[in-house]
Design an enzyme around this catalytic site. Structure first.
Site, PDB file in Angstrom:
ATOM      1  N   ILE A   5       0.829  -1.219   0.000  1.00  0.00           N
ATOM      2  CA  ILE A   5       0.000   0.000   0.000  1.00  0.00           C
ATOM      3  C   ILE A   5       0.858   1.261   0.000  1.00  0.00           C
ATOM      4  O   ILE A   5       0.486   2.267  -0.604  1.00  0.00           O
ATOM      5  CB  ILE A   5      -1.024   0.007   1.166  1.00  0.00           C
ATOM      6  CG1 ILE A   5      -2.086   1.076   0.927  1.00  0.00           C
ATOM      7  CG2 ILE A   5      -0.355   0.206   2.525  1.00  0.00           C
ATOM      8  CD1 ILE A   5      -2.873   0.928  -0.334  1.00  0.00           C
TER       9      ILE A   5
ATOM     10  N   SER B  69      12.245   0.830   6.631  1.00  0.00           N
ATOM     11  CA  SER B  69      11.746  -0.443   6.114  1.00  0.00           C
ATOM     12  C   SER B  69      12.921  -1.408   6.128  1.00  0.00           C
ATOM     13  O   SER B  69      14.045  -1.027   5.782  1.00  0.00           O
ATOM     14  CB  SER B  69      11.221  -0.244   4.692  1.00  0.00           C
ATOM     15  OG  SER B  69      10.120  -1.062   4.419  1.00  0.00           O
ATOM     16  N   ARG B  70      12.653  -2.664   6.549  1.00  0.00           N
ATOM     17  CA  ARG B  70      13.761  -3.602   6.713  1.00  0.00           C
ATOM     18  C   ARG B  70      14.294  -4.086   5.378  1.00  0.00           C
ATOM     19  O   ARG B  70      15.471  -4.393   5.240  1.00  0.00           O
ATOM     20  CB  ARG B  70      13.299  -4.807   7.550  1.00  0.00           C
ATOM     21  CG  ARG B  70      12.811  -4.438   8.931  1.00  0.00           C
ATOM     22  CD  ARG B  70      11.958  -5.536   9.515  1.00  0.00           C
ATOM     23  NE  ARG B  70      10.901  -5.945   8.579  1.00  0.00           N
ATOM     24  CZ  ARG B  70      10.098  -6.980   8.740  1.00  0.00           C
ATOM     25  NH1 ARG B  70      10.217  -7.743   9.807  1.00  0.00           N
ATOM     26  NH2 ARG B  70       9.171  -7.268   7.852  1.00  0.00           N
TER      27      ARG B  70
ATOM     28  N   LYS C 193      -5.275   1.542   7.877  1.00  0.00           N
ATOM     29  CA  LYS C 193      -6.380   0.753   8.426  1.00  0.00           C
ATOM     30  C   LYS C 193      -5.962  -0.711   8.476  1.00  0.00           C
ATOM     31  O   LYS C 193      -5.155  -1.122   7.625  1.00  0.00           O
ATOM     32  CB  LYS C 193      -7.669   0.916   7.630  1.00  0.00           C
ATOM     33  CG  LYS C 193      -7.568   0.689   6.126  1.00  0.00           C
ATOM     34  CD  LYS C 193      -7.311  -0.625   5.519  1.00  0.00           C
ATOM     35  CE  LYS C 193      -8.078  -1.839   5.897  1.00  0.00           C
ATOM     36  NZ  LYS C 193      -7.698  -2.998   4.989  1.00  0.00           N
TER      37      LYS C 193
ATOM     38  N   ASP D 240      -9.978  -7.994   6.681  1.00  0.00           N
ATOM     39  CA  ASP D 240      -9.022  -6.966   6.243  1.00  0.00           C
ATOM     40  C   ASP D 240      -9.658  -6.105   5.139  1.00  0.00           C
ATOM     41  O   ASP D 240      -9.699  -4.874   5.271  1.00  0.00           O
ATOM     42  CB  ASP D 240      -7.686  -7.585   5.791  1.00  0.00           C
ATOM     43  CG  ASP D 240      -6.739  -6.519   5.271  1.00  0.00           C
ATOM     44  OD1 ASP D 240      -6.184  -5.773   6.093  1.00  0.00           O
ATOM     45  OD2 ASP D 240      -6.607  -6.394   4.038  1.00  0.00           O
TER      46      ASP D 240
HETATM   47  P1  NAP Z   1       2.567  -5.659   3.157  1.00  0.00           P
HETATM   48  O1  NAP Z   1       3.011  -5.169   1.815  1.00  0.00           O
HETATM   49  O2  NAP Z   1       2.506  -7.125   3.398  1.00  0.00           O
HETATM   50  O3  NAP Z   1       3.440  -5.034   4.332  1.00  0.00           O
HETATM   51  C1  NAP Z   1       3.897  -3.708   4.327  1.00  0.00           C
HETATM   52  C2  NAP Z   1       5.316  -3.654   4.831  1.00  0.00           C
HETATM   53  O4  NAP Z   1       5.329  -3.809   6.248  1.00  0.00           O
HETATM   54  C3  NAP Z   1       6.207  -4.773   4.300  1.00  0.00           C
HETATM   55  O5  NAP Z   1       6.701  -4.486   3.030  1.00  0.00           O
HETATM   56  C4  NAP Z   1       7.287  -4.860   5.362  1.00  0.00           C
HETATM   57  O6  NAP Z   1       8.342  -3.948   5.065  1.00  0.00           O
HETATM   58  C5  NAP Z   1       6.558  -4.412   6.626  1.00  0.00           C
HETATM   59  N1  NAP Z   1       6.257  -5.599   7.418  1.00  0.00           N
HETATM   60  C6  NAP Z   1       5.600  -6.720   7.015  1.00  0.00           C
HETATM   61  N2  NAP Z   1       5.530  -7.618   8.015  1.00  0.00           N
HETATM   62  C7  NAP Z   1       6.172  -7.049   9.050  1.00  0.00           C
HETATM   63  C8  NAP Z   1       6.449  -7.491  10.349  1.00  0.00           C
HETATM   64  N3  NAP Z   1       6.046  -8.681  10.797  1.00  0.00           N
HETATM   65  N4  NAP Z   1       7.135  -6.665  11.155  1.00  0.00           N
HETATM   66  C9  NAP Z   1       7.541  -5.445  10.726  1.00  0.00           C
HETATM   67  N5  NAP Z   1       7.310  -4.993   9.484  1.00  0.00           N
HETATM   68  C10 NAP Z   1       6.618  -5.776   8.669  1.00  0.00           C
HETATM   69  O7  NAP Z   1       1.120  -5.072   3.514  1.00  0.00           O
HETATM   70  P2  NAP Z   1       0.191  -4.021   2.755  1.00  0.00           P
HETATM   71  O8  NAP Z   1      -0.682  -4.737   1.799  1.00  0.00           O
HETATM   72  O9  NAP Z   1       0.981  -2.865   2.284  1.00  0.00           O
HETATM   73  O10 NAP Z   1      -0.755  -3.621   3.978  1.00  0.00           O
HETATM   74  C11 NAP Z   1      -0.270  -2.885   5.082  1.00  0.00           C
HETATM   75  C12 NAP Z   1      -1.450  -2.250   5.787  1.00  0.00           C
HETATM   76  O11 NAP Z   1      -2.124  -1.391   4.877  1.00  0.00           O
HETATM   77  C13 NAP Z   1      -2.493  -3.269   6.274  1.00  0.00           C
HETATM   78  O12 NAP Z   1      -3.025  -2.874   7.505  1.00  0.00           O
HETATM   79  C14 NAP Z   1      -3.561  -3.234   5.195  1.00  0.00           C
HETATM   80  O13 NAP Z   1      -4.852  -3.551   5.697  1.00  0.00           O
HETATM   81  C15 NAP Z   1      -3.488  -1.768   4.781  1.00  0.00           C
HETATM   82  N6  NAP Z   1      -3.951  -1.553   3.405  1.00  0.00           N
HETATM   83  C16 NAP Z   1      -3.544  -2.363   2.385  1.00  0.00           C
HETATM   84  C17 NAP Z   1      -4.056  -2.174   1.106  1.00  0.00           C
HETATM   85  C18 NAP Z   1      -3.627  -3.022  -0.064  1.00  0.00           C
HETATM   86  O14 NAP Z   1      -4.185  -2.873  -1.155  1.00  0.00           O
HETATM   87  N7  NAP Z   1      -2.643  -3.890   0.069  1.00  0.00           N
HETATM   88  C19 NAP Z   1      -4.982  -1.162   0.876  1.00  0.00           C
HETATM   89  C20 NAP Z   1      -5.318  -0.305   1.907  1.00  0.00           C
HETATM   90  C21 NAP Z   1      -4.801  -0.513   3.171  1.00  0.00           C
HETATM   91  P3  NAP Z   1       9.866  -4.320   5.430  1.00  0.00           P
HETATM   92  O15 NAP Z   1       9.974  -5.830   5.396  1.00  0.00           O
HETATM   93  O16 NAP Z   1      10.673  -3.645   4.368  1.00  0.00           O
HETATM   94  O17 NAP Z   1      10.087  -3.772   6.806  1.00  0.00           O
END
Ligand code: NAP
Length: 311
Positions: A18, A40-41, A94, A172
């Site tokens: 996101i 970011s890691r 969110k 989610d």
């Molecule tokens: P994601 O790509 O899986 O995770 C985002 C980043 O968070 C990862 O690239 C990672 O970055 C870090 N991360 C992941 N697991 C972690 C952990 N266990 N500990 C610490 N850092 C961690 O997720 P996303 O889809 O972007 O969603 C993130 C949030 O945004 C969620 O709450 C989701 O509901 C919300 N959201 C998502 C979307 C969508 O379309 N995907 C839309 C609206 C809102 P590093 O490994 O580089 O640290």
């Protein structure tokens, strides 16, 4: 064009899906924010100061004034608390947390430190939502049917956290529907829920929910993560003066079958405009209602074990 107000220097944590899809491009065009740092890691952003952890970012001599937390909800609390206690304004993706109590604690911490906490709900900024809210004002609602059906394999490939405790599974995306419904409708509460949980997972892949309001208006919500082909993100409201259909996640609006003209999609621009306004007015926006309904579904719902889910 930058705003006439001082630009707010912002950091971002969790440069994943996101953050890359929405936050980074929207911030690049924002009149109110400069994205100056990223923690970011496993990822870095050109043009920003990059850190592996939020602690490193907060220890840097030129700390930003605000931070957007875009990691999964299970790991956001510690980061949010550290940022608030360091005097930064905090934008939570969110859902705002993995539990209600942790978000309430963050709200207290924001007030105690005199900074802004913004629990964002991006779907509320979809172009059809405000026109729908205005159309519903003064009309008698007879029933509401919400269907949020999408293909988890398409939208969440390889995202293990959504299946873990606190990841919320099909809630989610489902919480987006609830964030719109709580904005449009009078207060309502859960009466029944069936949660379908794959035998090899912790979180539901489907859910059927029934809510009522004080007038006994039925509100049904069907969440499904196995829909292939066309995806469904619909909210249909029957009233004493016609039927409203908010579809495609709030980006289309029909009244009695007639499509309504709407402005273009700008959900994240709307979120960052709101965050800037909250910071400049020294206020918080922490609406827990969508998360309360999800927590109630987990409290009140019947669990059914269903077939194992493999990515
Ligand atoms: P994601 O790509 O899986 O995770 C985002 C980043 O968070 C990862 O690239 C990672 O970055 C870090 N991360 C992941 N697991 C972690 C952990 N266990 N500990 C610490 N850092 C961690 O997720 P996303 O889809 O972007 O969603 C993130 C949030 O945004 C969620 O709450 C989701 O509901 C919300 N959201 C998502 C979307 C969508 O379309 N995907 C839309 C609206 C809102 P590093 O490994 O580089 O640290």
């Amino acid at each position: 064009m930058k705003s006439s107000q001082p630009v707010i220097r912002l950091g971002l944590v969790g440069l994943g899906k996101i953050a890359t899809d929405q936050h980074v491009p929207v911030l690049a065009a924002s009149p109110d924010f400069d994205l100056v740092a990223v923690a970011s890691r496993n990822a870095t952003l050109e043009g920003a100061a990059n850190y592996a952890t939020l602690d490193d970012l907060l220890a840097a001599p030129e700390k930003p004034e605000a931070i957007a937390l875009c990691q999964p909800p299970q790991v956001r609390f510690a980061a949010a608390l550290a940022a608030l206690e360091a005097g930064l304004h905090v934008f939570l993706e969110k859902p705002p947390g993995a539990t209600l109590a942790e978000v309430a604690l963050l709200h207290d911490a924001a007030r105690a430190n005199g900074v802004t906490l913004f629990a964002s709900w991006h779907s509320r900024y979809a172009p059809g939502v405000e026109p729908a809210r205005r159309w519903l004002e003064g009309r008698q609602i007879r029933s509401v049917a919400i269907a949020w059906k999408e293909d988890v394999r398409h939208w969440h490939p390889g995202q293990d956290w959504i299946w873990q405790p606190g990841g919320m599974g099909v809630f989610d995306p489902g919480i987006n529907a609830l964030s719109i419904a709580t904005h449009l409708l009078p207060p309502f509460f859960l009466t029944e829920a069936i949660l379908s949980v794959p035998s090899n997972r912790q979180a539901p892949i489907a859910a059927d929910l029934v809510f009522r309001d004080r007038r006994n208006t039925p509100i049904t919500v069907t969440l499904d993560w196995l829909q292939t082909g066309p995806q469904t993100w619909d909210i249909q409201v029957e009233t004493d003066a016609g039927t409203l259909l908010l579809s495609k996640g709030g980006s289309q609006l029909g009244i009695d079958g007639e499509p309504q003209p709407l402005p273009p999609e700008a959900e994240y621009r709307g979120l960052y405009d709101r965050f800037a306004q909250l910071i400049r007015s020294g206020t918080c926006d922490v609406d827990l209602r969508p998360l309360i309904h999800v927590a109630d579904a987990f409290l009140r719902g019947e669990r059914r074990r269903v077939a194992a889910f493999e990515d």
